[in-house]
Design a protein around this motif. Structure first.
Motif, PDB file in Angstrom:
ATOM      1  N   ILE A   8       0.846  -1.188   0.000  1.00  0.00           N
ATOM      2  CA  ILE A   8       0.000   0.000   0.000  1.00  0.00           C
ATOM      3  C   ILE A   8       0.881   1.237   0.000  1.00  0.00           C
ATOM      4  O   ILE A   8       1.876   1.295   0.714  1.00  0.00           O
ATOM      5  CB  ILE A   8      -0.880   0.034   1.275  1.00  0.00           C
ATOM      6  CG1 ILE A   8      -1.807  -1.172   1.346  1.00  0.00           C
ATOM      7  CG2 ILE A   8      -1.628   1.348   1.406  1.00  0.00           C
ATOM      8  CD1 ILE A   8      -3.004  -1.113   0.433  1.00  0.00           C
ATOM      9  N   VAL A  58      -4.882   6.600  -1.225  1.00  0.00           N
ATOM     10  CA  VAL A  58      -4.332   5.283  -0.933  1.00  0.00           C
ATOM     11  C   VAL A  58      -4.240   4.554  -2.262  1.00  0.00           C
ATOM     12  O   VAL A  58      -5.178   4.580  -3.065  1.00  0.00           O
ATOM     13  CB  VAL A  58      -5.231   4.502   0.049  1.00  0.00           C
ATOM     14  CG1 VAL A  58      -4.704   3.088   0.268  1.00  0.00           C
ATOM     15  CG2 VAL A  58      -5.345   5.248   1.379  1.00  0.00           C
ATOM     16  N   GLU A 102      -7.195   0.411   4.935  1.00  0.00           N
ATOM     17  CA  GLU A 102      -6.027   1.289   4.848  1.00  0.00           C
ATOM     18  C   GLU A 102      -6.442   2.753   4.739  1.00  0.00           C
ATOM     19  O   GLU A 102      -5.738   3.630   5.219  1.00  0.00           O
ATOM     20  CB  GLU A 102      -5.129   0.871   3.684  1.00  0.00           C
ATOM     21  CG  GLU A 102      -4.503  -0.494   3.879  1.00  0.00           C
ATOM     22  CD  GLU A 102      -3.689  -0.611   5.159  1.00  0.00           C
ATOM     23  OE1 GLU A 102      -2.922   0.328   5.481  1.00  0.00           O
ATOM     24  OE2 GLU A 102      -3.811  -1.639   5.843  1.00  0.00           O
ATOM     25  N   ARG A 105      -7.206   3.793   8.269  1.00  0.00           N
ATOM     26  CA  ARG A 105      -5.933   3.966   8.985  1.00  0.00           C
ATOM     27  C   ARG A 105      -5.254   5.273   8.568  1.00  0.00           C
ATOM     28  O   ARG A 105      -4.726   6.004   9.399  1.00  0.00           O
ATOM     29  CB  ARG A 105      -5.003   2.783   8.717  1.00  0.00           C
ATOM     30  CG  ARG A 105      -5.495   1.497   9.386  1.00  0.00           C
ATOM     31  CD  ARG A 105      -4.539   0.350   9.195  1.00  0.00           C
ATOM     32  NE  ARG A 105      -3.363   0.648  10.003  1.00  0.00           N
ATOM     33  CZ  ARG A 105      -2.123   0.312   9.679  1.00  0.00           C
ATOM     34  NH1 ARG A 105      -1.884  -0.352   8.571  1.00  0.00           N
ATOM     35  NH2 ARG A 105      -1.121   0.614  10.468  1.00  0.00           N
ATOM     36  N   PRO A 165      -4.658  -7.585   8.141  1.00  0.00           N
ATOM     37  CA  PRO A 165      -4.866  -7.345   6.709  1.00  0.00           C
ATOM     38  C   PRO A 165      -4.877  -8.636   5.892  1.00  0.00           C
ATOM     39  O   PRO A 165      -5.547  -8.721   4.876  1.00  0.00           O
ATOM     40  CB  PRO A 165      -3.696  -6.440   6.309  1.00  0.00           C
ATOM     41  CG  PRO A 165      -2.695  -6.575   7.398  1.00  0.00           C
ATOM     42  CD  PRO A 165      -3.444  -6.953   8.638  1.00  0.00           C
TER      43      PRO A 165
END
Length: 174
Positions: A8, A58, A102, A105, A165
């Motif tokens: 990522i 992202v 993600e 986050r 994840p």
């Protein structure tokens, strides 16, 4: 040299003008172009709305190829996750779940404590519900596509952020 199966890249708002981030941002836009403009026939003026420079991004990579993206930005209602897209050959592999995790986050790592929401395409609301997003009852139409507003409650957000994840998308499996 063996490349990682998946990784990522997060492009924070304040770093978009850095050389490494500019290419990643172009990769995000290319994915969105393919998914929204080509596949879904969203007019380019709507998809490319001029908000990329005020947003975080992202970018998901599989075997060195950019395959998925999302954008997040502050609005009057909170932080909006938007422009969530995975290239067609990579759909059905739980990559969207990983992108959402993600994205959440990244929002929290940016320091924001605002509520997080999204405008889900109506047909995709059932994708977001198991992740913890709840419909607010607000319905809109964007680019001729019906959307529903969904928010993620803090406890569901925490569960998703803290999830493994690999349980969302085992990077080694195809």
């Amino acid at each position: 040299m063996m490349q990682k199966e998946c990784h990522i890249t997060v492009i924070p708002i304040e770093e978009q003008r850095q050389p490494f981030a500019m290419q990643s941002l172009l990769d995000c836009i290319a994915i969105r172009e393919q998914v929204f403009i080509v596949e879904q026939q969203v007019p380019i003026a709507i998809e490319q709305d001029g908000k990329d420079n005020e947003s975080g991004h992202v970018l998901l990579w599989i075997q060195g190829l950019p395959v998925g993206t999302l954008r997040f930005r502050e609005t009057a209602e909170g932080v909006k996750l938007e422009r969530i897209a995975v290239l067609k050959p990579y759909r059905g592999r739980h990559l969207g779940k990983l992108l959402i995790r993600e994205g959440l986050r990244a929002v929290r790592m940016s320091g924001s404590t605002a509520p997080i929401y999204l405008h889900a395409q109506q047909h995709a609301a059932s994708f977001y519900a198991p992740l913890g997003f709840v419909e607010t009852g607000e319905h809109t139409t964007e680019a001729g596509i019906p959307h529903v507003t969904m928010r993620i409650p803090p406890e569901a957000e925490d569960r998703l952020i803290d999830s493994d994840p690999h349980s969302l998308m085992p990077c080694g499996s195809q």
